[in-house]
Design a protein around this motif. Structure first.
Motif, PDB file in Angstrom:
ATOM      1  N   ASN A  44       0.829  -1.194   0.000  1.00  0.00           N
ATOM      2  CA  ASN A  44       0.000   0.000   0.000  1.00  0.00           C
ATOM      3  C   ASN A  44       0.869   1.252   0.000  1.00  0.00           C
ATOM      4  O   ASN A  44       2.090   1.188   0.116  1.00  0.00           O
ATOM      5  N   LYS A  45       0.212   2.418  -0.109  1.00  0.00           N
ATOM      6  CA  LYS A  45       0.934   3.671  -0.270  1.00  0.00           C
ATOM      7  C   LYS A  45       1.799   3.979   0.947  1.00  0.00           C
ATOM      8  O   LYS A  45       2.937   4.433   0.806  1.00  0.00           O
ATOM      9  N   SER A  46       1.298   3.713   2.161  1.00  0.00           N
ATOM     10  CA  SER A  46       2.082   4.045   3.362  1.00  0.00           C
ATOM     11  C   SER A  46       3.318   3.152   3.464  1.00  0.00           C
ATOM     12  O   SER A  46       4.387   3.610   3.872  1.00  0.00           O
ATOM     13  N   ALA A  47       3.209   1.871   3.082  1.00  0.00           N
ATOM     14  CA  ALA A  47       4.378   0.985   3.124  1.00  0.00           C
ATOM     15  C   ALA A  47       5.429   1.438   2.111  1.00  0.00           C
ATOM     16  O   ALA A  47       6.631   1.433   2.412  1.00  0.00           O
ATOM     17  N   ILE A  48       4.996   1.853   0.930  1.00  0.00           N
ATOM     18  CA  ILE A  48       5.935   2.343  -0.086  1.00  0.00           C
ATOM     19  C   ILE A  48       6.605   3.621   0.416  1.00  0.00           C
ATOM     20  O   ILE A  48       7.815   3.804   0.271  1.00  0.00           O
ATOM     21  N   SER A  49       5.819   4.513   1.046  1.00  0.00           N
ATOM     22  CA  SER A  49       6.362   5.764   1.562  1.00  0.00           C
ATOM     23  C   SER A  49       7.404   5.499   2.641  1.00  0.00           C
ATOM     24  O   SER A  49       8.484   6.110   2.648  1.00  0.00           O
ATOM     25  N   LYS A  50       7.108   4.580   3.567  1.00  0.00           N
ATOM     26  CA  LYS A  50       8.070   4.258   4.635  1.00  0.00           C
ATOM     27  C   LYS A  50       9.348   3.651   4.057  1.00  0.00           C
ATOM     28  O   LYS A  50      10.450   3.939   4.526  1.00  0.00           O
ATOM     29  N   GLN A  51       9.207   2.814   3.049  1.00  0.00           N
ATOM     30  CA  GLN A  51      10.375   2.199   2.419  1.00  0.00           C
ATOM     31  C   GLN A  51      11.259   3.262   1.763  1.00  0.00           C
ATOM     32  O   GLN A  51      12.483   3.244   1.898  1.00  0.00           O
ATOM     33  N   ILE A  52      10.635   4.217   1.079  1.00  0.00           N
ATOM     34  CA  ILE A  52      11.393   5.287   0.423  1.00  0.00           C
ATOM     35  C   ILE A  52      12.068   6.165   1.475  1.00  0.00           C
ATOM     36  O   ILE A  52      13.237   6.539   1.335  1.00  0.00           O
ATOM     37  N   GLU A  53      11.336   6.501   2.558  1.00  0.00           N
ATOM     38  CA  GLU A  53      11.898   7.354   3.610  1.00  0.00           C
ATOM     39  C   GLU A  53      13.078   6.671   4.294  1.00  0.00           C
ATOM     40  O   GLU A  53      14.050   7.329   4.674  1.00  0.00           O
ATOM     41  N   SER A  54      12.991   5.349   4.484  1.00  0.00           N
ATOM     42  CA  SER A  54      14.096   4.650   5.156  1.00  0.00           C
ATOM     43  C   SER A  54      15.308   4.490   4.225  1.00  0.00           C
ATOM     44  O   SER A  54      16.443   4.451   4.684  1.00  0.00           O
ATOM     45  N   THR A  55      15.060   4.427   2.914  1.00  0.00           N
ATOM     46  CA  THR A  55      16.158   4.242   1.961  1.00  0.00           C
ATOM     47  C   THR A  55      16.850   5.559   1.633  1.00  0.00           C
ATOM     48  O   THR A  55      18.078   5.623   1.590  1.00  0.00           O
ATOM     49  N   TYR A  56      16.073   6.609   1.393  1.00  0.00           N
ATOM     50  CA  TYR A  56      16.629   7.880   0.939  1.00  0.00           C
ATOM     51  C   TYR A  56      16.443   8.935   2.010  1.00  0.00           C
ATOM     52  O   TYR A  56      15.366   9.060   2.597  1.00  0.00           O
ATOM     53  N   ALA A  57      17.485   9.730   2.225  1.00  0.00           N
ATOM     54  CA  ALA A  57      17.391  10.864   3.144  1.00  0.00           C
ATOM     55  C   ALA A  57      17.137  12.126   2.325  1.00  0.00           C
ATOM     56  O   ALA A  57      17.255  12.128   1.098  1.00  0.00           O
ATOM     57  N   ASP A  58      16.839  13.202   3.014  1.00  0.00           N
ATOM     58  CA  ASP A  58      16.625  14.519   2.388  1.00  0.00           C
ATOM     59  C   ASP A  58      15.520  14.479   1.332  1.00  0.00           C
ATOM     60  O   ASP A  58      15.680  14.980   0.223  1.00  0.00           O
ATOM     61  N   ASN A  86      -3.610  -1.857  -2.976  1.00  0.00           N
ATOM     62  CA  ASN A  86      -2.214  -2.284  -2.953  1.00  0.00           C
ATOM     63  C   ASN A  86      -1.633  -2.183  -4.358  1.00  0.00           C
ATOM     64  O   ASN A  86      -2.261  -2.611  -5.323  1.00  0.00           O
ATOM     65  N   TYR A  87      -0.434  -1.628  -4.432  1.00  0.00           N
ATOM     66  CA  TYR A  87       0.232  -1.471  -5.722  1.00  0.00           C
ATOM     67  C   TYR A  87       1.189  -2.641  -5.944  1.00  0.00           C
ATOM     68  O   TYR A  87       1.905  -3.044  -5.027  1.00  0.00           O
ATOM     69  N   MET A  88       1.166  -3.186  -7.138  1.00  0.00           N
ATOM     70  CA  MET A  88       2.084  -4.275  -7.478  1.00  0.00           C
ATOM     71  C   MET A  88       2.422  -4.180  -8.958  1.00  0.00           C
ATOM     72  O   MET A  88       1.731  -3.508  -9.723  1.00  0.00           O
ATOM     73  N   LYS A  89       3.489  -4.882  -9.323  1.00  0.00           N
ATOM     74  CA  LYS A  89       3.864  -4.922 -10.735  1.00  0.00           C
ATOM     75  C   LYS A  89       2.888  -5.825 -11.469  1.00  0.00           C
ATOM     76  O   LYS A  89       2.444  -6.841 -10.921  1.00  0.00           O
ATOM     77  N   PRO A  90       2.518  -5.479 -12.712  1.00  0.00           N
ATOM     78  CA  PRO A  90       1.585  -6.326 -13.452  1.00  0.00           C
ATOM     79  C   PRO A  90       2.208  -7.682 -13.780  1.00  0.00           C
ATOM     80  O   PRO A  90       3.405  -7.782 -14.028  1.00  0.00           O
ATOM     81  N   ASP A  91       1.374  -8.715 -13.742  1.00  0.00           N
ATOM     82  CA  ASP A  91       1.834 -10.066 -14.049  1.00  0.00           C
ATOM     83  C   ASP A  91       1.987 -10.192 -15.570  1.00  0.00           C
ATOM     84  O   ASP A  91       1.025  -9.956 -16.311  1.00  0.00           O
ATOM     85  N   PRO A  92       3.173 -10.549 -16.056  1.00  0.00           N
ATOM     86  CA  PRO A  92       3.340 -10.637 -17.516  1.00  0.00           C
ATOM     87  C   PRO A  92       2.530 -11.774 -18.126  1.00  0.00           C
ATOM     88  O   PRO A  92       2.205 -11.741 -19.313  1.00  0.00           O
ATOM     89  N   ASN A  93       2.175 -12.802 -17.326  1.00  0.00           N
ATOM     90  CA  ASN A  93       1.417 -13.933 -17.864  1.00  0.00           C
ATOM     91  C   ASN A  93      -0.092 -13.724 -17.779  1.00  0.00           C
ATOM     92  O   ASN A  93      -0.857 -14.552 -18.271  1.00  0.00           O
ATOM     93  N   ALA A  94      -0.528 -12.631 -17.129  1.00  0.00           N
ATOM     94  CA  ALA A  94      -1.961 -12.385 -16.968  1.00  0.00           C
ATOM     95  C   ALA A  94      -2.568 -11.998 -18.317  1.00  0.00           C
ATOM     96  O   ALA A  94      -1.920 -11.340 -19.139  1.00  0.00           O
ATOM     97  N   PRO A  95      -3.822 -12.411 -18.559  1.00  0.00           N
ATOM     98  CA  PRO A  95      -4.469 -12.003 -19.818  1.00  0.00           C
ATOM     99  C   PRO A  95      -4.737 -10.505 -19.792  1.00  0.00           C
ATOM    100  O   PRO A  95      -4.856  -9.914 -18.720  1.00  0.00           O
ATOM    101  N   PRO A  96      -4.835  -9.878 -20.948  1.00  0.00           N
ATOM    102  CA  PRO A  96      -5.096  -8.436 -20.957  1.00  0.00           C
ATOM    103  C   PRO A  96      -6.465  -8.135 -20.366  1.00  0.00           C
ATOM    104  O   PRO A  96      -7.406  -8.928 -20.489  1.00  0.00           O
TER     105      PRO A  96
END
Length: 193
Positions: A44-58, A86-96
Motif C-alpha cells: 500500500n501507499k504508506s508501506a511504499i512511503s516508509k520504504q522510500i523514507e528509510s532508503t533515501y534521506a533529504d 495495494n500497488y504491485m507490478k503487473p503479471d506478464p502472464n496475466a491475460p489483458p
C-alpha cells in the motif's frame, strides 16, 4: 579581521538543490520500493512511503503529494497495478484486461475482389409490396377507407376581420371577455302580504 570578512563573499544560497538532484526520480524510487517490499498481495501507499523514507534521506517537504501523484501516473501508464488499495507490478502472464460491455464480433477477412454491400439502414424494413397491386396515387392526404375525410384534426381556419366583427359584438354590444361568464341571478319578486 573585519577586512577578511568583507573580502570573503557569503556562500551561495541554492544549497538544497544538490541533495535533491542526488535523489533518483520518483518513479524509480517507487519501483525500487515495490521490488524491495516484494509482497505477493502488493504494497500500500504508506508501506511504499516508509520504504522510500528509510532508503533515501533529504526527501522534499511535499513527499506525500509527489508520491501520490507519481503512483497515479504509474498506475495509468500500466507500470503498476492497483488491487485492493495495494500497488504491485503487473503479471506478464496475466491475460489483458477486458473492457466493459460486450466484446465486438471477430471480423472475418473478405477475399480480394469481393464487392461490399452498403450497410443496412436503421429502423424497421418496409413491408414487401405485392407486384400485382396497382400503384398508389400520389395524393398528399390519403382518405381513410370508411369516410371521405382525412384522418386527424382539421387545421384551424385563419381569422379574418369581417368574420370576427359580428362574433365579437353579441347582442349585448360589449365585447365578450375570456372564460366562463358569471352566473346571472334571477330577480326576486317581493312577496306580497
Amino acid at each position: 579581521m573585519a577586512t577578511e570578512e568583507t573580502n570573503n563573499p557569503p556562500p551561495p544560497q541554492p544549497q538544497p538543490p544538490p541533495p535533491a538532484s542526488s535523489l533518483p526520480q520518483y518513479p524509480e524510487m517507487i519501483m525500487a520500493a515495490v521490488e524491495a517490499l516484494n509482497d505477493k498481495n502488493g504494497s500500500n501507499k504508506s508501506a511504499i512511503s516508509k520504504q522510500i523514507e528509510s532508503t533515501y534521506a533529504d526527501l522534499p517537504a511535499a513527499h506525500t503529494t509527489l508520491l501520490a501523484h507519481h503512483l497515479n501516473k504509474l498506475k495509468q501508464s500500466g507500470q503498476l497495478v492497483l488491487v485492493k488499495n495495494n500497488y504491485m507490478k503487473p503479471d506478464p502472464n496475466a491475460p489483458p484486461k477486458r473492457g466493459r460491455g460486450r466484446p465486438p464480433k471477430p471480423k472475418t477477412p473478405t477475399p480480394p475482389g469481393t464487392v461490399m454491400s452498403p450497410p443496412r439502414p436503421r429502423g424497421r424494413p418496409p413491408k414487401p409490396r405485392d407486384p400485382f397491386a396497382p400503384l398508389p396515387s400520389p395524393t398528399k392526404n390519403k382518405p381513410s377507407a370508411g369516410s371521405g375525410r382525412p384522418r386527424g384534426r382539421p387545421p384551424k381556419k385563419a381569422k379574418t376581420a369581417a368574420s370576427s366583427a359580428p362574433a365579437a359584438a353579441p347582442s349585448g354590444g360589449a365585447p365578450r371577455g375570456r372564460g366562463r361568464p358569471p352566473k346571472v341571478k334571477p330577480a326576486v319578486a317581493p312577496v306580497g302580504c
